[in-house]
Scaffold this active site. Structure first.
Site, PDB file in Angstrom:
ATOM      1  N   ASP A 174      20.207  76.765  69.072  1.00  0.00           N
ATOM      2  CA  ASP A 174      20.996  78.040  69.178  1.00  0.00           C
ATOM      3  C   ASP A 174      20.539  78.712  68.210  1.00  0.00           C
ATOM      4  OD1 ASP A 174      23.653  79.712  69.262  1.00  0.00           O
ATOM      5  OD2 ASP A 174      24.344  78.940  67.546  1.00  0.00           O
ATOM      6  N   SER A 175      21.176  79.957  67.953  1.00  0.00           N
ATOM      7  CA  SER A 175      20.789  80.914  66.963  1.00  0.00           C
ATOM      8  C   SER A 175      21.341  80.470  65.244  1.00  0.00           C
ATOM      9  CB  SER A 175      21.093  82.146  67.085  1.00  0.00           C
ATOM     10  OG  SER A 175      22.661  82.453  66.898  1.00  0.00           O
ATOM     11  N   TYR A 204      21.342  86.580  67.380  1.00  0.00           N
ATOM     12  CA  TYR A 204      20.670  86.891  68.754  1.00  0.00           C
ATOM     13  C   TYR A 204      21.248  87.839  69.417  1.00  0.00           C
ATOM     14  CZ  TYR A 204      17.352  82.736  68.853  1.00  0.00           C
ATOM     15  OH  TYR A 204      16.497  81.753  68.548  1.00  0.00           O
ATOM     16  N   GLY A 205      22.553  88.242  69.121  1.00  0.00           N
ATOM     17  CA  GLY A 205      23.374  89.191  70.008  1.00  0.00           C
ATOM     18  C   GLY A 205      23.031  90.354  69.934  1.00  0.00           C
ATOM     19  N   CYS A 264      23.516  77.988  73.416  1.00  0.00           N
ATOM     20  CA  CYS A 264      23.679  79.336  73.072  1.00  0.00           C
ATOM     21  C   CYS A 264      23.941  80.425  74.294  1.00  0.00           C
ATOM     22  CB  CYS A 264      22.342  79.901  72.182  1.00  0.00           C
ATOM     23  SG  CYS A 264      22.416  81.598  71.651  1.00  0.00           S
ATOM     24  N   THR A 289      24.030  83.491  74.364  1.00  0.00           N
ATOM     25  CA  THR A 289      23.018  84.576  74.441  1.00  0.00           C
ATOM     26  C   THR A 289      21.654  84.328  75.012  1.00  0.00           C
ATOM     27  OG1 THR A 289      24.272  85.308  72.485  1.00  0.00           O
ATOM     28  CG2 THR A 289      22.062  86.543  73.030  1.00  0.00           C
ATOM     29  N   GLU A 319      28.912  83.048  60.481  1.00  0.00           N
ATOM     30  CA  GLU A 319      28.002  82.282  59.711  1.00  0.00           C
ATOM     31  C   GLU A 319      28.251  82.784  58.168  1.00  0.00           C
ATOM     32  OE1 GLU A 319      25.144  80.612  60.624  1.00  0.00           O
ATOM     33  OE2 GLU A 319      25.671  80.693  62.645  1.00  0.00           O
ATOM     34  N   CYS A 358      30.221  82.713  73.734  1.00  0.00           N
ATOM     35  CA  CYS A 358      29.578  82.375  72.887  1.00  0.00           C
ATOM     36  C   CYS A 358      29.851  81.115  72.176  1.00  0.00           C
ATOM     37  CB  CYS A 358      29.500  83.653  71.946  1.00  0.00           C
ATOM     38  SG  CYS A 358      28.849  83.451  70.170  1.00  0.00           S
ATOM     39  N   THR A 359      28.947  80.330  71.969  1.00  0.00           N
ATOM     40  CA  THR A 359      29.173  78.895  71.392  1.00  0.00           C
ATOM     41  C   THR A 359      29.609  79.006  69.908  1.00  0.00           C
ATOM     42  OG1 THR A 359      26.746  78.687  70.681  1.00  0.00           O
ATOM     43  CG2 THR A 359      27.610  77.900  72.763  1.00  0.00           C
ATOM     44  N   HIS A 360      29.649  80.020  69.123  1.00  0.00           N
ATOM     45  CA  HIS A 360      30.130  80.201  67.829  1.00  0.00           C
ATOM     46  C   HIS A 360      31.785  80.492  67.976  1.00  0.00           C
ATOM     47  CE1 HIS A 360      26.151  81.163  66.309  1.00  0.00           C
ATOM     48  NE2 HIS A 360      26.585  80.938  64.871  1.00  0.00           N
TER      49      HIS A 360
HETATM   50  N1  DGL Z   1      26.060  80.967  69.545  1.00  0.00           N
HETATM   51  C1  DGL Z   1      25.304  82.240  69.939  1.00  0.00           C
HETATM   52  C2  DGL Z   1      25.620  82.537  71.434  1.00  0.00           C
HETATM   53  O1  DGL Z   1      26.371  81.361  72.036  1.00  0.00           O
HETATM   54  C3  DGL Z   1      25.238  83.293  69.038  1.00  0.00           C
HETATM   55  C4  DGL Z   1      24.271  84.479  69.170  1.00  0.00           C
HETATM   56  C5  DGL Z   1      23.988  85.225  68.152  1.00  0.00           C
HETATM   57  O2  DGL Z   1      23.317  84.566  67.384  1.00  0.00           O
HETATM   58  O3  DGL Z   1      24.400  86.363  68.226  1.00  0.00           O
HETATM   59  O4  DGL Z   1      25.662  83.581  72.028  1.00  0.00           O
END
Ligand code: DGL
Length: 254
Positions: free
Chosen positions: A10-11, A42-43, A73, A75, A148, A182-184
Site C-alpha cells: 500500500d502507499s 497515491y490519491g 491499496c 488507488t 497518516e 480506500c484501505t485507510h
Molecule cells: N490505502 C490507499 C488506498 O486504498 C491510500 C491511497 C493514498 O495513498 O492516497 O487507496
C-alpha cells in the site's frame, strides 16, 4: 502447499487494515508488507506515477520470493493493476474485485481517493456483476493525510467526515451501504458510522479480499501447511519507525 510469504503493499499504513483480516483468517501464512511512505499519498498522483511506484514495489516483492502479491491499496488497484498483471507472471490480486462481486444492492455509495474515483474502477467492477446498481461516488482527499498524521481523534476530523458524507446525499440516493474504497478508511470507520447512522452498512474491502485469497490458496493447493503462527516482515520506503509504530498500534504482532 507453498510456505513462501504472501506479498502485500500500500502507499502507507492503510493496507495494514487488509493485512489484519488476512492474519485473522489465515494465521499460519507468512507476509511481507511494503508501505510506500516516501510517495504517500497515491490519491493525488497521476496513473503513470502510481504505475511507476507500484512497478518498483512488485520488483522488490518478487526479489523477496513471495508466492503471490495482494495490492492492499484501492488507488493502486484502480490505476496500476492491469499494467502490473500484464507485465508480471506472478499472481497479482487487486482489492476491488472481491468486494465488487458481492454487491447486490440497488443503490450504493463509494468513498475513496481522488485517483480511484477518477478512474471509475468501482463503477466498472460493480457493473460487471450487477449492471443495475446505482453508484454514488465521492472523493475524500483529506482522509489519508488525517490518518497518516495521527489526527483520527482530532476534534476537527468529524467536520471533514460530515462534509464528505453530505456529498453522498444518502437519503436522496437511497444509499443502504457505503464501500470504504480506500484501505485507510477502516481506521475512520467508527467516526464515519456515527455520521451516517446505524442503518447504513460500511463495507470493509479488506475482509472480502482476505476471504477471496483464502479460497484461491485452497483451490490451488498453495496454502502454508505448517501449524505455526506466521511471521510478518515489514518494509517502508521512508520513516520506518513511525510506520512500524502504526502497525503495532493496530494490534499486528511485528
Ligand atoms: N490505502 C490507499 C488506498 O486504498 C491510500 C491511497 C493514498 O495513498 O492516497 O487507496
Amino acid at each position: 502447499m507453498d510456505n513462501r510469504a504472501i506479498g502485500m503493499f500500500d502507499s502507507g499504513c492503510g493496507g495494514l487494515t487488509v493485512l489484519k483480516h488476512y492474519t485473522e483468517i489465515m494465521p499460519n501464512e507468512n507476509f511481507i508488507y511494503y508501505g510506500d511512505t516516501a510517495h504517500l499519498p497515491y490519491g493525488d498522483k497521476s496513473p503513470e506515477k502510481i504505475m511507476e511506484y507500484c512497478d518498483e514495489i512488485v520488483k522488490f516483492l518478487i526479489n523477496k520470493n513471495v508466492k503471490m502479491i495482494v495490492i492492499a491499496c484501492g488507488t493502486a488497484s484502480a490505476n496500476a493493476y492491469e499494467y502490473l498483471k500484464n507485465k508480471y507472471d506472478i499472481e497479482i490480486r487487486n482489492i476491488i474485485m472481491p468486494t465488487a462481486k458481492s454487491i447486490k444492492e440497488e443503490n450504493i455509495g463509494v468513498i475513496a481517493t481522488q485517483a480511484t474515483i477518477k478512474s471509475n474502477a468501482w463503477e466498472k467492477a460493480i457493473h460487471t456483476f450487477s449492471p443495475n446498481t446505482k453508484i454514488t461516488s465521492v472523493a475524500c482527499p483529506l482522509f489519508v493525510p488525517i490518518i497518516e498524521n495521527g489526527l483520527i481523534s482530532n476534534e476537527g476530523t468529524p467536520y471533514f467526515i460530515q462534509e464528505y458524507v453530505k456529498k453522498l446525499s444518502i437519503q436522496e440516493n437511497k444509499i443502504s451501504s457505503i464501500i470504504l474504497g480506500c484501505t485507510h478508511y477502516p481506521l475512520l470507520k467508527e467516526k464515519i458510522q456515527i455520521e451516517v447512522g446505524n442503518n447504513v452498512q460500511l463495507i470493509d474491502i479488506g475482509e472480502y479480499s482476505a476471504k477471496n485469497t483464502l479460497e484461491y490458496l485452497n483451490q490451488n493447493n498453495l496454502s502454508n501447511d505448517t501449524n505455526n503462527i506466521g511471521k510478518i516482515e515489514l518494509y517502508s520506503s521512508d520513516d520506518f519507525e513511525n510506520f512500524k509504530t502504526n502497525a503495532q498500534k493496530m494490534g499486528l504482532s511485528i
